[in-house]
Scaffold this motif. Structure first.
Motif, PDB file in Angstrom:
ATOM      1  N   LEU A 275       0.826  -1.199   0.000  1.00  0.00           N
ATOM      2  CA  LEU A 275       0.000   0.000   0.000  1.00  0.00           C
ATOM      3  C   LEU A 275       0.865   1.255   0.000  1.00  0.00           C
ATOM      4  CD1 LEU A 275      -2.879   1.182   0.176  1.00  0.00           C
ATOM      5  CD2 LEU A 275      -2.626   1.095   2.656  1.00  0.00           C
ATOM      6  N   ILE A 276       1.897   1.280   0.782  1.00  0.00           N
ATOM      7  CA  ILE A 276       2.794   2.443   0.862  1.00  0.00           C
ATOM      8  C   ILE A 276       3.538   2.626  -0.466  1.00  0.00           C
ATOM      9  CG2 ILE A 276       4.866   3.345   1.982  1.00  0.00           C
ATOM     10  CD1 ILE A 276       3.839   2.114   4.579  1.00  0.00           C
ATOM     11  N   VAL A 277       4.020   1.544  -1.061  1.00  0.00           N
ATOM     12  CA  VAL A 277       4.751   1.623  -2.329  1.00  0.00           C
ATOM     13  C   VAL A 277       3.812   2.078  -3.445  1.00  0.00           C
ATOM     14  CG1 VAL A 277       5.944   0.254  -4.086  1.00  0.00           C
ATOM     15  CG2 VAL A 277       6.504  -0.056  -1.677  1.00  0.00           C
TER      16      VAL A 277
ATOM     17  N   PHE B 260       1.573   8.990  -6.192  1.00  0.00           N
ATOM     18  CA  PHE B 260       1.912  10.399  -5.974  1.00  0.00           C
ATOM     19  C   PHE B 260       3.058  10.861  -6.868  1.00  0.00           C
ATOM     20  CE2 PHE B 260      -0.123   9.815  -1.677  1.00  0.00           C
ATOM     21  CZ  PHE B 260      -1.179  10.671  -1.925  1.00  0.00           C
ATOM     22  N   ALA B 261       4.023   9.995  -7.107  1.00  0.00           N
ATOM     23  CA  ALA B 261       5.142  10.360  -7.994  1.00  0.00           C
ATOM     24  C   ALA B 261       4.647  10.579  -9.423  1.00  0.00           C
ATOM     25  CB  ALA B 261       6.214   9.264  -7.956  1.00  0.00           C
ATOM     26  N   VAL B 262       3.737   9.738  -9.900  1.00  0.00           N
ATOM     27  CA  VAL B 262       3.191   9.881 -11.250  1.00  0.00           C
ATOM     28  C   VAL B 262       2.348  11.147 -11.342  1.00  0.00           C
ATOM     29  CG1 VAL B 262       1.564   8.872 -12.905  1.00  0.00           C
ATOM     30  CG2 VAL B 262       3.262   7.431 -11.812  1.00  0.00           C
TER      31      VAL B 262
ATOM     32  N   CYS C 264       3.323  14.442 -13.690  1.00  0.00           N
ATOM     33  CA  CYS C 264       2.415  14.871 -14.747  1.00  0.00           C
ATOM     34  C   CYS C 264       1.965  16.316 -14.565  1.00  0.00           C
ATOM     35  CB  CYS C 264       1.179  13.972 -14.793  1.00  0.00           C
ATOM     36  SG  CYS C 264       1.521  12.307 -15.364  1.00  0.00           S
ATOM     37  N   SER C 265       2.020  16.817 -13.364  1.00  0.00           N
ATOM     38  CA  SER C 265       1.557  18.174 -13.132  1.00  0.00           C
ATOM     39  C   SER C 265       2.633  19.213 -13.437  1.00  0.00           C
ATOM     40  CB  SER C 265       1.089  18.324 -11.685  1.00  0.00           C
ATOM     41  OG  SER C 265       2.194  18.224 -10.809  1.00  0.00           O
ATOM     42  N   LYS C 266       3.867  18.803 -13.658  1.00  0.00           N
ATOM     43  CA  LYS C 266       4.939  19.752 -13.957  1.00  0.00           C
ATOM     44  C   LYS C 266       4.754  20.296 -15.363  1.00  0.00           C
ATOM     45  CE  LYS C 266       8.595  18.091 -10.988  1.00  0.00           C
ATOM     46  NZ  LYS C 266       9.969  17.617 -10.937  1.00  0.00           N
ATOM     47  N   LYS C 267       4.933  21.585 -15.482  1.00  0.00           N
ATOM     48  CA  LYS C 267       4.862  22.211 -16.798  1.00  0.00           C
ATOM     49  C   LYS C 267       6.279  22.381 -17.323  1.00  0.00           C
ATOM     50  CE  LYS C 267       0.674  24.782 -15.864  1.00  0.00           C
ATOM     51  NZ  LYS C 267       0.046  26.097 -15.778  1.00  0.00           N
TER      52      LYS C 267
END
Length: 111
Positions: free
Chosen positions: A6-8, A14-16, A20-23
């Motif tokens: 679950l943690i992994v 969250f990493a994905v 993806c939110s970085k411009k």
């Protein structure tokens, strides 16, 4: 074991989502764009208008040149004007001039 999965999986999720939110910002190649990304003004390349040449001009015969066959012509920026012996004006080159008797230097002698 279930806690580790679950943690992994949450960490991967969250990493994905974070990646993806970085411009992405391209390098500044336009001088009108400031460092903060605001556009100060658009730059446009102005097209130079094509020169329009008149179809008929009047030239002094002393400024004109003679071709091999005796016809008078005058060049203006790469465009050639041929003398019409009927009216004395110079006309922009046209294929029909070859068959037109008015562009023949012997026109005055014939008429």
């Amino acid at each position: 074991m279930h806690k580790i999965r679950l943690i992994v999986s949450l960490f991967v999720l969250f990493a994905v989502l974070h990646s993806c939110s970085k411009k992405t910002h391209p390098s500044v190649s336009n001088p009108s764009v400031m460092e903060n990304g605001a556009v100060t003004g658009k730059t446009f390349e102005r097209r130079t208008p094509k020169a329009t040449f008149p179809k008929v001009i009047t030239v002094n015969d002393s400024a004109a040149r003679k071709s091999v066959d005796g016809r008078l012509y005058y060049d203006v920026m790469g465009h050639r004007y041929w003398r019409n012996y009927k009216d004395g004006k110079y006309y922009l080159f046209n294929k029909s001039m070859y068959n037109n008797a008015a562009f023949d230097p012997d026109f005055k002698k014939k008429n």
